[in-house]
Design a protein around this motif. Structure first.
Motif, PDB file in Angstrom:
ATOM      1  N   GLN A 199       0.824  -1.205   0.000  1.00 14.44           N
ATOM      2  CA  GLN A 199       0.000   0.000   0.000  1.00 14.44           C
ATOM      3  C   GLN A 199       0.859   1.256   0.000  1.00 14.44           C
ATOM      4  O   GLN A 199       0.528   2.249  -0.659  1.00 14.44           O
ATOM      5  N   VAL A 200       1.969   1.229   0.748  1.00 20.03           N
ATOM      6  CA  VAL A 200       2.891   2.369   0.760  1.00 20.03           C
ATOM      7  C   VAL A 200       3.480   2.566  -0.633  1.00 20.03           C
ATOM      8  O   VAL A 200       3.550   3.685  -1.151  1.00 20.03           O
ATOM      9  N   GLN A 201       3.902   1.471  -1.262  1.00 19.72           N
ATOM     10  CA  GLN A 201       4.475   1.553  -2.605  1.00 19.72           C
ATOM     11  C   GLN A 201       3.447   2.108  -3.603  1.00 19.72           C
ATOM     12  O   GLN A 201       3.769   2.950  -4.450  1.00 19.72           O
ATOM     13  N   THR A 202       2.202   1.641  -3.502  1.00 15.00           N
ATOM     14  CA  THR A 202       1.144   2.117  -4.390  1.00 15.00           C
ATOM     15  C   THR A 202       0.885   3.610  -4.197  1.00 15.00           C
ATOM     16  O   THR A 202       0.705   4.361  -5.164  1.00 15.00           O
ATOM     17  N   ALA A 203       0.871   4.058  -2.917  1.00 16.32           N
ATOM     18  CA  ALA A 203       0.638   5.476  -2.629  1.00 16.32           C
ATOM     19  C   ALA A 203       1.735   6.338  -3.235  1.00 16.32           C
ATOM     20  O   ALA A 203       1.469   7.413  -3.794  1.00 16.32           O
ATOM     21  N   ILE A 204       2.984   5.877  -3.146  1.00 13.43           N
ATOM     22  CA  ILE A 204       4.104   6.643  -3.704  1.00 13.43           C
ATOM     23  C   ILE A 204       4.019   6.679  -5.221  1.00 13.43           C
ATOM     24  O   ILE A 204       4.173   7.741  -5.844  1.00 13.43           O
ATOM     25  N   ASN A 205       3.746   5.539  -5.841  1.00 15.35           N
ATOM     26  CA  ASN A 205       3.652   5.503  -7.305  1.00 15.35           C
ATOM     27  C   ASN A 205       2.487   6.347  -7.817  1.00 15.35           C
ATOM     28  O   ASN A 205       2.567   6.940  -8.895  1.00 15.35           O
ATOM     29  N   THR A 206       1.412   6.417  -7.034  1.00 20.16           N
ATOM     30  CA  THR A 206       0.298   7.293  -7.408  1.00 20.16           C
ATOM     31  C   THR A 206       0.733   8.755  -7.378  1.00 20.16           C
ATOM     32  O   THR A 206       0.399   9.539  -8.269  1.00 20.16           O
ATOM     33  N   GLY A 207       1.510   9.115  -6.332  1.00 24.18           N
ATOM     34  CA  GLY A 207       1.999  10.473  -6.224  1.00 24.18           C
ATOM     35  C   GLY A 207       3.005  10.838  -7.305  1.00 24.18           C
ATOM     36  O   GLY A 207       3.139  12.007  -7.666  1.00 24.18           O
ATOM     37  N   LEU A 208       3.723   9.842  -7.825  1.00 27.81           N
ATOM     38  CA  LEU A 208       4.734  10.087  -8.865  1.00 27.81           C
ATOM     39  C   LEU A 208       4.206   9.929 -10.276  1.00 27.81           C
ATOM     40  O   LEU A 208       4.938  10.163 -11.243  1.00 27.81           O
ATOM     41  N   LYS A 209       2.938   9.553 -10.412  1.00 25.10           N
ATOM     42  CA  LYS A 209       2.398   9.184 -11.718  1.00 25.10           C
ATOM     43  C   LYS A 209       2.584  10.278 -12.770  1.00 25.10           C
ATOM     44  O   LYS A 209       2.976  10.003 -13.915  1.00 25.10           O
ATOM     45  N   GLU A 210       2.336  11.535 -12.404  1.00 27.60           N
ATOM     46  CA  GLU A 210       2.431  12.623 -13.379  1.00 27.60           C
ATOM     47  C   GLU A 210       3.865  12.872 -13.844  1.00 27.60           C
ATOM     48  O   GLU A 210       4.084  13.452 -14.904  1.00 27.60           O
ATOM     49  N   THR A 211       4.844  12.447 -13.059  1.00 24.34           N
ATOM     50  CA  THR A 211       6.249  12.656 -13.431  1.00 24.34           C
ATOM     51  C   THR A 211       6.768  11.568 -14.359  1.00 24.34           C
ATOM     52  O   THR A 211       7.851  11.704 -14.939  1.00 24.34           O
ATOM     53  N   GLY A 212       6.019  10.446 -14.466  1.00 24.78           N
ATOM     54  CA  GLY A 212       6.471   9.327 -15.274  1.00 24.78           C
ATOM     55  C   GLY A 212       7.430   8.409 -14.549  1.00 24.78           C
ATOM     56  O   GLY A 212       7.868   7.394 -15.090  1.00 24.78           O
ATOM     57  N   MET A 213       7.763   8.773 -13.302  1.00 31.77           N
ATOM     58  CA  MET A 213       8.686   7.954 -12.513  1.00 31.77           C
ATOM     59  C   MET A 213       7.905   6.964 -11.652  1.00 31.77           C
ATOM     60  O   MET A 213       6.705   7.119 -11.423  1.00 31.77           O
ATOM     61  N   SER A 214       8.593   5.953 -11.172  1.00 34.18           N
ATOM     62  CA  SER A 214       7.976   4.961 -10.292  1.00 34.18           C
ATOM     63  C   SER A 214       9.058   4.310  -9.451  1.00 34.18           C
ATOM     64  O   SER A 214      10.250   4.452  -9.734  1.00 34.18           O
ATOM     65  N   ILE A 215       8.645   3.616  -8.406  1.00 35.00           N
ATOM     66  CA  ILE A 215       9.605   2.906  -7.566  1.00 35.00           C
ATOM     67  C   ILE A 215       9.319   1.414  -7.628  1.00 35.00           C
ATOM     68  O   ILE A 215       8.207   0.987  -7.933  1.00 35.00           O
ATOM     69  N   SER A 216      10.355   0.646  -7.324  1.00 30.92           N
ATOM     70  CA  SER A 216      10.210  -0.806  -7.285  1.00 30.92           C
ATOM     71  C   SER A 216       9.981  -1.232  -5.835  1.00 30.92           C
ATOM     72  O   SER A 216       9.506  -0.445  -5.023  1.00 30.92           O
ATOM     73  N   SER A 217      10.304  -2.439  -5.493  1.00 32.40           N
ATOM     74  CA  SER A 217      10.007  -2.974  -4.169  1.00 32.40           C
ATOM     75  C   SER A 217      10.674  -2.155  -3.066  1.00 32.40           C
ATOM     76  O   SER A 217      11.728  -1.551  -3.253  1.00 32.40           O
ATOM     77  N   ILE A 218      10.039  -2.140  -1.887  1.00 33.57           N
ATOM     78  CA  ILE A 218      10.477  -1.325  -0.758  1.00 33.57           C
ATOM     79  C   ILE A 218      11.113  -2.204   0.318  1.00 33.57           C
ATOM     80  O   ILE A 218      10.614  -3.294   0.620  1.00 33.57           O
ATOM     81  N   LEU A 219      12.193  -1.712   0.913  1.00 43.69           N
ATOM     82  CA  LEU A 219      12.781  -2.309   2.108  1.00 43.69           C
ATOM     83  C   LEU A 219      12.559  -1.324   3.251  1.00 43.69           C
ATOM     84  O   LEU A 219      13.002  -0.182   3.194  1.00 43.69           O
ATOM     85  N   MET A 220      11.874  -1.763   4.301  1.00 42.85           N
ATOM     86  CA  MET A 220      11.462  -0.862   5.371  1.00 42.85           C
ATOM     87  C   MET A 220      12.094  -1.265   6.701  1.00 42.85           C
ATOM     88  O   MET A 220      12.198  -2.449   7.025  1.00 42.85           O
ATOM     89  N   ASP A 221      12.511  -0.275   7.493  1.00 47.04           N
ATOM     90  CA  ASP A 221      13.113  -0.502   8.809  1.00 47.04           C
ATOM     91  C   ASP A 221      12.489   0.441   9.827  1.00 47.04           C
ATOM     92  O   ASP A 221      12.143   1.583   9.514  1.00 47.04           O
ATOM     93  N   THR A 222      12.377  -0.041  11.071  1.00 51.40           N
ATOM     94  CA  THR A 222      11.858   0.781  12.160  1.00 51.40           C
ATOM     95  C   THR A 222      12.938   1.710  12.681  1.00 51.40           C
ATOM     96  O   THR A 222      14.074   1.296  12.911  1.00 51.40           O
ATOM     97  N   GLN A 223      12.584   2.984  12.869  1.00 52.96           N
ATOM     98  CA  GLN A 223      13.465   3.926  13.541  1.00 52.96           C
ATOM     99  C   GLN A 223      13.076   4.093  15.009  1.00 52.96           C
ATOM    100  O   GLN A 223      13.934   4.191  15.880  1.00 52.96           O
ATOM    101  N   LEU A 224      11.775   4.137  15.276  1.00 59.03           N
ATOM    102  CA  LEU A 224      11.294   4.327  16.640  1.00 59.03           C
ATOM    103  C   LEU A 224       9.894   3.755  16.758  1.00 59.03           C
ATOM    104  O   LEU A 224       9.051   3.978  15.882  1.00 59.03           O
ATOM    105  N   PHE A 225       9.647   3.006  17.818  1.00 59.66           N
ATOM    106  CA  PHE A 225       8.326   2.412  18.040  1.00 59.66           C
ATOM    107  C   PHE A 225       8.077   2.350  19.537  1.00 59.66           C
ATOM    108  O   PHE A 225       8.842   1.739  20.279  1.00 59.66           O
ATOM    109  N   PHE A 226       7.033   3.038  20.007  1.00 61.57           N
ATOM    110  CA  PHE A 226       6.681   2.949  21.424  1.00 61.57           C
ATOM    111  C   PHE A 226       5.185   3.170  21.571  1.00 61.57           C
ATOM    112  O   PHE A 226       4.505   3.666  20.657  1.00 61.57           O
ATOM    113  N   GLY A 227       4.662   2.786  22.711  1.00 63.53           N
ATOM    114  CA  GLY A 227       3.238   2.938  22.946  1.00 63.53           C
ATOM    115  C   GLY A 227       2.844   2.390  24.298  1.00 63.53           C
ATOM    116  O   GLY A 227       3.691   2.089  25.149  1.00 63.53           O
ATOM    117  N   GLY A 228       1.556   2.248  24.494  1.00 67.49           N
ATOM    118  CA  GLY A 228       1.074   1.746  25.773  1.00 67.49           C
ATOM    119  C   GLY A 228      -0.412   1.485  25.747  1.00 67.49           C
ATOM    120  O   GLY A 228      -1.116   1.824  24.783  1.00 67.49           O
TER     121      GLY A 228
END
Length: 221
Positions: A70-99
């Motif tokens: 879904q993240v990849q699709t959202a980015i490609n939708t945002g880039l559609k008018e430029t003709g550019m696109s991205i391939s597969s995503i590698l994602m890492d956590t920077q910070l995660f907390f809660g309660g």
């Protein structure tokens, strides 16, 4: 209310929980964490408070996982008018907390409470540019001040349950040293559910739920 035993189907009346709150596409993020947690129970006279605070990271599965796609699709939708696109995503956590805080009230069978979560991630991919070599591509997906509210009342064999959530999701990309927002929307969901236990083997249940990908646009247009 149900997240900690989501993999134990026999502990709730329906295998598929209300998707307005327990979205299966986000299961990999919210089912568990790697880190440290503090949990306990406080007697406050007017019932008791059960708390759980945590901090750590999340394992982000490969890009065929629904929320990463879904993240990849959202980015490609945002880039559609430029003709550019991205391939597969590698994602890492920077910070995660809660309660989470649950108040078990003096009224027999009634409990209510809430949860909050803060997630910052970074990702990288390859940016496909027409007529040029692909370039390394970076971005971020953040969930800041996400919260859930819930209430459950067990009256004999009847249990009434309701939950509400808001998740502000911000997706941005770094292009030419500048941050560009691709999506900045708040997901909203809620449900009400009633269950009735018939003997030891049967439970009747019914629920009604609503989900909006953007609470500011309830028409979905």
């Amino acid at each position: 209310l149900f997240n900690e035993f989501r993999d134990t189907d026999a502990l709730f009346p329906t295998v598929i929980l209300p998707q307005s709150i327990y979205d299966e596409s986000m299961r990999a993020v919210f089912i568990s964490y790697n880190g440290i947690g503090f949990t306990g129970n406080l007697n406050i006279g007017a019932g008791s408070l059960n708390y759980h605070l945590f901090c750590g990271g999340v394992n982000h599965p490969p890009d065929e996982t629904p929320y990463v796609t879904q993240v990849q699709t959202a980015i490609n939708t945002g880039l559609k008018e430029t003709g550019m696109s991205i391939s597969s995503i590698l994602m890492d956590t920077q910070l995660f907390f809660g309660g989470r805080l649950i108040w078990k009230t003096p009224l027999n069978g009634l409990k209510m409470g809430g949860s909050f979560v803060h997630l910052k991630t970074k990702f990288n991919s390859m940016l496909n540019i027409p007529g040029m070599d692909s370039q390394k591509f970076y971005g971020h997906m953040n969930i800041e001040k996400g919260f859930f509210l819930f209430c459950e009342w067990a009256i004999g064999n009847l249990t009434l349950t309701s939950e509400y959530m808001e998740l502000p999701v911000d997706i941005s990309i770094d292009m030419l040293g500048e941050k560009t927002d691709i999506s900045n929307e708040t997901m909203q969901g809620w449900y009400v559910m009633g269950t009735y236990l018939l003997g030891d083997k049967f439970t009747l249940y019914s629920y009604y739920d609503r989900f909006y990908a953007d609470k500011g646009d309830t028409t979905g247009i």
